[in-house]
Design a protein around this motif. Structure first.
Motif, PDB file in Angstrom:
ATOM      1  N   GLU A  15      -0.511  43.732  27.286  1.00 38.60           N
ATOM      2  CA  GLU A  15      -0.228  42.365  26.865  1.00 38.60           C
ATOM      3  C   GLU A  15       0.807  42.314  25.749  1.00 38.60           C
ATOM      4  OE1 GLU A  15      -3.398  43.576  27.065  1.00 38.60           O
ATOM      5  OE2 GLU A  15      -4.061  42.560  28.882  1.00 38.60           O
ATOM      6  N   ARG A  16       0.715  43.208  24.789  1.00 40.07           N
ATOM      7  CA  ARG A  16       1.650  43.218  23.661  1.00 40.07           C
ATOM      8  C   ARG A  16       3.077  43.473  24.133  1.00 40.07           C
ATOM      9  NH1 ARG A  16       1.156  47.800  19.272  1.00 40.07           N
ATOM     10  NH2 ARG A  16       2.019  48.866  21.045  1.00 40.07           N
ATOM     11  N   GLU A  17       3.239  44.449  25.018  1.00 42.21           N
ATOM     12  CA  GLU A  17       4.567  44.769  25.522  1.00 42.21           C
ATOM     13  C   GLU A  17       5.137  43.634  26.363  1.00 42.21           C
ATOM     14  OE1 GLU A  17       1.942  46.770  25.645  1.00 42.21           O
ATOM     15  OE2 GLU A  17       2.511  48.717  24.821  1.00 42.21           O
ATOM     16  N   VAL A  18       4.298  43.054  27.221  1.00 38.49           N
ATOM     17  CA  VAL A  18       4.744  41.937  28.055  1.00 38.49           C
ATOM     18  C   VAL A  18       5.153  40.763  27.181  1.00 38.49           C
ATOM     19  CG1 VAL A  18       3.984  40.242  29.780  1.00 38.49           C
ATOM     20  CG2 VAL A  18       3.429  42.657  30.083  1.00 38.49           C
ATOM     21  N   GLU A  19       4.412  40.506  26.132  1.00 34.42           N
ATOM     22  CA  GLU A  19       4.752  39.390  25.234  1.00 34.42           C
ATOM     23  C   GLU A  19       6.084  39.638  24.535  1.00 34.42           C
ATOM     24  OE1 GLU A  19       4.799  35.781  23.678  1.00 34.42           O
ATOM     25  OE2 GLU A  19       3.426  36.498  25.205  1.00 34.42           O
ATOM     26  N   LYS A  20       6.356  40.870  24.137  1.00 27.20           N
ATOM     27  CA  LYS A  20       7.651  41.178  23.505  1.00 27.20           C
ATOM     28  C   LYS A  20       8.799  40.928  24.471  1.00 27.20           C
ATOM     29  CE  LYS A  20       6.169  44.396  19.997  1.00 27.20           C
ATOM     30  NZ  LYS A  20       6.905  44.950  18.892  1.00 27.20           N
ATOM     31  N   ILE A  21       8.620  41.304  25.733  1.00 28.42           N
ATOM     32  CA  ILE A  21       9.658  41.070  26.740  1.00 28.42           C
ATOM     33  C   ILE A  21       9.838  39.573  26.954  1.00 28.42           C
ATOM     34  CG2 ILE A  21      10.249  41.361  29.172  1.00 28.42           C
ATOM     35  CD1 ILE A  21       8.830  44.135  28.968  1.00 28.42           C
ATOM     36  N   ARG A  22       8.742  38.839  27.073  1.00 28.88           N
ATOM     37  CA  ARG A  22       8.829  37.384  27.252  1.00 28.88           C
ATOM     38  C   ARG A  22       9.530  36.717  26.070  1.00 28.88           C
ATOM     39  NH1 ARG A  22       2.826  36.575  29.636  1.00 28.88           N
ATOM     40  NH2 ARG A  22       3.373  36.890  31.817  1.00 28.88           N
ATOM     41  N   THR A  23       9.226  37.174  24.868  1.00 26.91           N
ATOM     42  CA  THR A  23       9.858  36.612  23.672  1.00 26.91           C
ATOM     43  C   THR A  23      11.359  36.862  23.682  1.00 26.91           C
ATOM     44  OG1 THR A  23       7.829  36.878  22.389  1.00 26.91           O
ATOM     45  CG2 THR A  23       9.873  36.667  21.143  1.00 26.91           C
ATOM     46  N   ALA A  24      11.761  38.079  24.047  1.00 21.47           N
ATOM     47  CA  ALA A  24      13.185  38.406  24.101  1.00 21.47           C
ATOM     48  C   ALA A  24      13.891  37.569  25.165  1.00 21.47           C
ATOM     49  CB  ALA A  24      13.377  39.892  24.382  1.00 21.47           C
ATOM     50  N   LEU A  25      13.253  37.375  26.312  1.00 22.32           N
ATOM     51  CA  LEU A  25      13.854  36.564  27.374  1.00 22.32           C
ATOM     52  C   LEU A  25      13.961  35.101  26.970  1.00 22.32           C
ATOM     53  CD1 LEU A  25      12.173  38.124  30.530  1.00 22.32           C
ATOM     54  CD2 LEU A  25      14.561  38.329  29.817  1.00 22.32           C
ATOM     55  N   ALA A  26      12.942  34.589  26.302  1.00 21.11           N
ATOM     56  CA  ALA A  26      12.984  33.199  25.842  1.00 21.11           C
ATOM     57  C   ALA A  26      14.093  33.018  24.809  1.00 21.11           C
ATOM     58  CB  ALA A  26      11.629  32.799  25.253  1.00 21.11           C
ATOM     59  N   ALA A  27      14.264  33.972  23.907  1.00 22.70           N
ATOM     60  CA  ALA A  27      15.329  33.895  22.907  1.00 22.70           C
ATOM     61  C   ALA A  27      16.698  33.939  23.588  1.00 22.70           C
ATOM     62  CB  ALA A  27      15.200  35.044  21.900  1.00 22.70           C
ATOM     63  N   ALA A  28      16.840  34.783  24.607  1.00 23.17           N
ATOM     64  CA  ALA A  28      18.104  34.854  25.340  1.00 23.17           C
ATOM     65  C   ALA A  28      18.397  33.535  26.037  1.00 23.17           C
ATOM     66  CB  ALA A  28      18.057  35.992  26.354  1.00 23.17           C
ATOM     67  N   HIS A  29      17.360  32.914  26.553  1.00 20.85           N
ATOM     68  CA  HIS A  29      17.523  31.617  27.211  1.00 20.85           C
ATOM     69  C   HIS A  29      18.039  30.564  26.223  1.00 20.85           C
ATOM     70  CE1 HIS A  29      16.772  28.577  30.236  1.00 20.85           C
ATOM     71  NE2 HIS A  29      16.121  27.870  29.339  1.00 20.85           N
ATOM     72  N   GLU A  30      17.668  30.709  24.967  1.00 26.09           N
ATOM     73  CA  GLU A  30      18.106  29.780  23.916  1.00 26.09           C
ATOM     74  C   GLU A  30      19.447  30.187  23.310  1.00 26.09           C
ATOM     75  OE1 GLU A  30      16.560  26.915  23.101  1.00 26.09           O
ATOM     76  OE2 GLU A  30      15.173  27.361  24.744  1.00 26.09           O
ATOM     77  N   GLY A  31      20.001  31.307  23.754  1.00 29.64           N
ATOM     78  CA  GLY A  31      21.306  31.732  23.276  1.00 29.64           C
ATOM     79  C   GLY A  31      21.287  32.828  22.230  1.00 29.64           C
ATOM     80  N   ASP A  32      20.115  33.338  21.889  1.00 27.76           N
ATOM     81  CA  ASP A  32      20.007  34.424  20.911  1.00 27.76           C
ATOM     82  C   ASP A  32      19.975  35.762  21.647  1.00 27.76           C
ATOM     83  OD1 ASP A  32      19.846  32.674  18.761  1.00 27.76           O
ATOM     84  OD2 ASP A  32      17.667  32.497  18.944  1.00 27.76           O
ATOM     85  N   GLY A  33      20.890  36.635  21.293  1.00 29.32           N
ATOM     86  CA  GLY A  33      20.942  37.944  21.927  1.00 29.32           C
ATOM     87  C   GLY A  33      20.044  38.942  21.236  1.00 29.32           C
ATOM     88  N   SER A  34      19.635  39.930  21.976  1.00 29.65           N
ATOM     89  CA  SER A  34      18.835  41.022  21.418  1.00 29.65           C
ATOM     90  C   SER A  34      18.902  42.189  22.400  1.00 29.65           C
ATOM     91  CB  SER A  34      17.386  40.587  21.201  1.00 29.65           C
ATOM     92  OG  SER A  34      16.758  40.301  22.430  1.00 29.65           O
TER      93      SER A  34
END
Length: 50
Positions: A15-34
């Motif tokens: 769950e922790r790893e999946v949440e980190k991936i989801r967070t990174a994807l959501a940030a990318a969707h908003e225009g923040d790179g990582s």
């Protein structure tokens, strides 16, 4: 907002790893790179997380 499907079967205790991936994807969707680096021994489920 990016949809959040259920954690796929077979990814127990990830769950922790999946949440980190989801967070990174959501940030990318908003225009923040990582960047994400998945590292570990062969066969521990890196590809399954993606």
């Amino acid at each position: 907002m990016i949809s959040q499907p259920h954690t796929p079967n077979g990814l127990l205790a990830r769950e922790r790893e999946v949440e980190k991936i989801r967070t990174a994807l959501a940030a990318a969707h908003e225009g923040d790179g990582s960047a994400l680096v998945l590292e570990g021994d062969p066969g521990i489920g890196k590809t399954a997380l993606l």
